[in-house]
Enzyme design. Structure first.
Site, short mmCIF file in Angstrom:
data_model
loop_
_atom_site.label_atom_id
_atom_site.label_comp_id
_atom_site.label_asym_id
_atom_site.label_seq_id
_atom_site.Cartn_x
_atom_site.Cartn_y
_atom_site.Cartn_z
N LYS A 195 6.26 4.17 5.46
CA LYS A 195 5.42 3.57 4.42
C LYS A 195 4.77 4.67 3.60
O LYS A 195 4.14 5.59 4.15
CB LYS A 195 4.33 2.71 5.06
CG LYS A 195 3.36 2.07 4.08
CD LYS A 195 4.02 0.98 3.23
CE LYS A 195 3.09 0.46 2.11
NZ LYS A 195 2.10 -0.48 2.58
N HIS A 244 -0.26 -6.64 8.17
CA HIS A 244 -1.27 -5.78 8.80
C HIS A 244 -1.80 -6.50 10.03
O HIS A 244 -2.44 -7.55 9.90
CB HIS A 244 -2.41 -5.50 7.82
CG HIS A 244 -1.95 -4.80 6.58
ND1 HIS A 244 -1.95 -3.42 6.47
CD2 HIS A 244 -1.42 -5.28 5.44
CE1 HIS A 244 -1.45 -3.10 5.28
NE2 HIS A 244 -1.12 -4.21 4.64
N HIS A 269 -9.71 -8.93 7.10
CA HIS A 269 -10.95 -8.16 7.15
C HIS A 269 -12.05 -9.11 7.61
O HIS A 269 -12.06 -10.28 7.20
CB HIS A 269 -11.34 -7.61 5.77
CG HIS A 269 -10.44 -6.53 5.27
ND1 HIS A 269 -10.54 -5.22 5.68
CD2 HIS A 269 -9.41 -6.56 4.38
CE1 HIS A 269 -9.63 -4.49 5.06
NE2 HIS A 269 -8.92 -5.28 4.28
N ARG A 303 -3.64 -4.75 12.40
CA ARG A 303 -4.86 -4.03 12.82
C ARG A 303 -4.79 -3.62 14.29
O ARG A 303 -3.72 -3.47 14.86
CB ARG A 303 -6.13 -4.87 12.55
CG ARG A 303 -6.21 -5.51 11.16
CD ARG A 303 -6.21 -4.51 10.04
NE ARG A 303 -6.61 -5.15 8.76
CZ ARG A 303 -6.27 -4.69 7.59
NH1 ARG A 303 -5.54 -3.60 7.46
NH2 ARG A 303 -6.68 -5.30 6.49
N ALA A 349 -10.28 -4.96 0.27
CA ALA A 349 -9.13 -5.65 -0.33
C ALA A 349 -8.27 -6.26 0.76
O ALA A 349 -7.94 -5.59 1.74
CB ALA A 349 -8.30 -4.64 -1.12
N HIS A 406 6.16 -7.57 5.82
CA HIS A 406 4.99 -6.72 5.48
C HIS A 406 3.73 -7.40 6.02
O HIS A 406 3.26 -8.38 5.46
CB HIS A 406 4.88 -6.56 3.96
CG HIS A 406 3.77 -5.66 3.52
ND1 HIS A 406 3.93 -4.72 2.54
CD2 HIS A 406 2.47 -5.55 3.91
CE1 HIS A 406 2.79 -4.06 2.35
NE2 HIS A 406 1.88 -4.56 3.18
N ASP A 408 1.90 -9.50 3.37
CA ASP A 408 0.77 -8.56 3.23
C ASP A 408 -0.50 -9.20 3.78
O ASP A 408 -1.60 -8.92 3.28
CB ASP A 408 0.58 -8.11 1.77
CG ASP A 408 -0.30 -6.86 1.67
OD1 ASP A 408 -0.46 -6.17 2.69
OD2 ASP A 408 -0.84 -6.60 0.59
N HIS A 458 3.88 1.40 -1.43
CA HIS A 458 2.72 0.81 -2.11
C HIS A 458 2.74 1.40 -3.52
O HIS A 458 2.38 2.56 -3.72
CB HIS A 458 1.40 1.15 -1.39
CG HIS A 458 0.22 0.49 -2.02
ND1 HIS A 458 -0.49 -0.51 -1.42
CD2 HIS A 458 -0.35 0.65 -3.24
CE1 HIS A 458 -1.45 -0.94 -2.24
NE2 HIS A 458 -1.39 -0.23 -3.35
N HIS A 507 4.84 -5.94 -2.04
CA HIS A 507 3.86 -6.85 -2.67
C HIS A 507 3.82 -6.68 -4.19
O HIS A 507 2.78 -6.31 -4.75
CB HIS A 507 2.47 -6.67 -2.06
CG HIS A 507 2.02 -5.26 -1.79
ND1 HIS A 507 2.07 -4.26 -2.73
CD2 HIS A 507 1.52 -4.67 -0.68
CE1 HIS A 507 1.61 -3.15 -2.21
NE2 HIS A 507 1.28 -3.36 -0.96
O1 DOR Z 1 -5.04 -6.08 -0.13
C1 DOR Z 1 -4.61 -5.19 0.58
N1 DOR Z 1 -5.04 -5.00 1.84
N2 DOR Z 1 -3.68 -4.38 0.08
C2 DOR Z 1 -3.27 -3.30 0.72
O2 DOR Z 1 -2.48 -2.57 0.18
C3 DOR Z 1 -3.80 -2.96 2.07
C4 DOR Z 1 -4.36 -4.13 2.73
C5 DOR Z 1 -5.24 -3.73 3.88
O3 DOR Z 1 -4.76 -3.02 4.77
O4 DOR Z 1 -6.39 -4.15 3.93
ZN ZN Z 2 -0.08 -4.15 2.86
#
Ligand code: DOR
Ligand code: ZN
Length: 351
Positions: free
Chosen positions: A104, A20, A256, A22, A268, A18, A252, A141, A179
């Protein structure tokens, strides 16, 4: 088999189930961090716009591969973003063509770029039926978004109201509850059938919800699902280190930009990719379970997905690992998990 001398830890090459990655500048900065430690990764589809078609997933996979050094063996495993109107035929075709490993499910509005997610899970019953028939995993999720449900109860309520009835309708559907953050989730997954598993992040093993409020508001500890009380963290640590193959690694890692975290409405996500294995190793060592890290990181995931185990190995060395305050490229600055801390283990190599 893994070997653990006092100062060296070598085990089968792991996967991140899992992550991200981007797109654009962020992809360029973070993809190599995941590819450094992991042989494969399940790549989340919550881009803007989300990855909802086979063509979009193919193009995204190409962009990921183009952002990783050619000599680095890394396989991105793509996922389809479920919407109220996604076509079951498109999903099944993507799976048959080896593009979509899984789908997902984001409840609409649950998290980053989840606005186009599913508003009512009954809307996708046709897709779920098809996925069950072809053995395609559903990655969930697991949070409700109702305004009258306390944010810390969202996962437990989702399990009771949405997930349990869904599994009654589709008892053979392969499901990964992503998660997980609660004792309720641990218990549910443990007691469910063999087709139900869960990923556990490094960060939910490390801190509880107090971390967000240590002397002030701490946006770098904000993620979704949000961290819960200490007894939940303890349940997660017990599950991860138990050797139960239903629980496996999924970071996860969710980068950011610093300014988007340190904001009046901060995003988040915790960017754990740079120190993922070092963080998990710290937890497993604290739980006196380093011998179980390989199963969690490298064996249980592929077995669940029906994929071969990786051939190579990774090595961590017991050497002080000072985690940088920020990972940067040009004007893009992202704060990694454990920033400013000194970890006991240092990732050495993956071959
Ligand atoms: O903390 C998180 N960030 N939880 C999520 O479910 C998505 C992820 C995000 O893509 O920023
Ligand atoms: Zn995630």
């Amino acid at each position: 088999m893994s070997t653990a001398a006092a100062d060296r830890l070598t085990f089968r090459s792991p996967d991140d189930w899992h992550v991200h990655l981007r797109d654009g500048d962020t992809l360029a900065l973070v993809a190599g961090q995941t590819a450094r430690q992991f042989s494969r990764a399940i790549v989340m589809p919550n881009l803007a716009p989300p990855v909802t078609t086979v063509a979009m997933a193919r193009a995204y996979r190409e962009r990921i591969l183009a952002s990783i050094p050619a000599e680095r063996a890394f396989t991105p495993l793509m996922t389809a973003y479920l919407t109220d109107h996604i076509d079951a035929g498109e999903v099944a075709r993507g799976h048959a063509e080896g593009v979509f490993t899984a789908c997902k499910l984001y409840p609409a509005g649950a998290t980053t770029n989840a606005a186009a997610g599913v508003t009512n899970v009954r809307h996708i019953d046709g897709v779920l039926e098809r996925m069950q028939a072809i053995g395609m995993p559903l990655l969930v999720h697991g949070e409700v978004v109702d305004g009258d449900i306390d944010v810390f109860d969202r996962e437990a309520v989702f399990i009771e109201r949405i997930l349990a009835p869904m599994l009654q309708r589709f008892p053979e559907l392969k499901v990964v509850l992503e998660h997980i953050t609660t004792r309720e989730a641990v218990d549910f997954v443990r007691e469910a059938g063999a087709g139900v598993a869960a990923t556990i992040t490094a960060h939910h093993l490390v801190f509880n919800r107090n971390a967000m409020f240590m002397g002030g508001i701490r946006p770098h500890f904000y993620c979704l699902p949000v961290a819960k009380r200490e007894h939940h963290r303890r349940a997660l640590r017990a599950a991860a280190t138990s050797g139960n193959p239903k629980f496996f690694l999924g970071t996860d890692s969710a980068p950011h930009a610093l300014a988007d975290k340190e904001s009046a409405c901060g995003c988040a996500g915790i960017f754990s990719a740079p120190v993922a294995l070092e963080s998990y190793a710290a937890t497993f060592e604290e739980e006196q379970a380093l011998d179980r890290l390989e199963g969690f990181a490298s064996v249980f995931g592929p077995r669940f997905y029906g994929l071969p185990l990786n051939e190579g190995t990774v090595t961590l060395i017991r050497r002080p690992n000072v985690v940088p305050e920020v990972v940067a490229s040009g004007s893009l600055r992202i704060r990694p998990f454990h920033a400013g801390e000194t970890l006991a283990w240092t990732f050495e190599e993956r071959d």
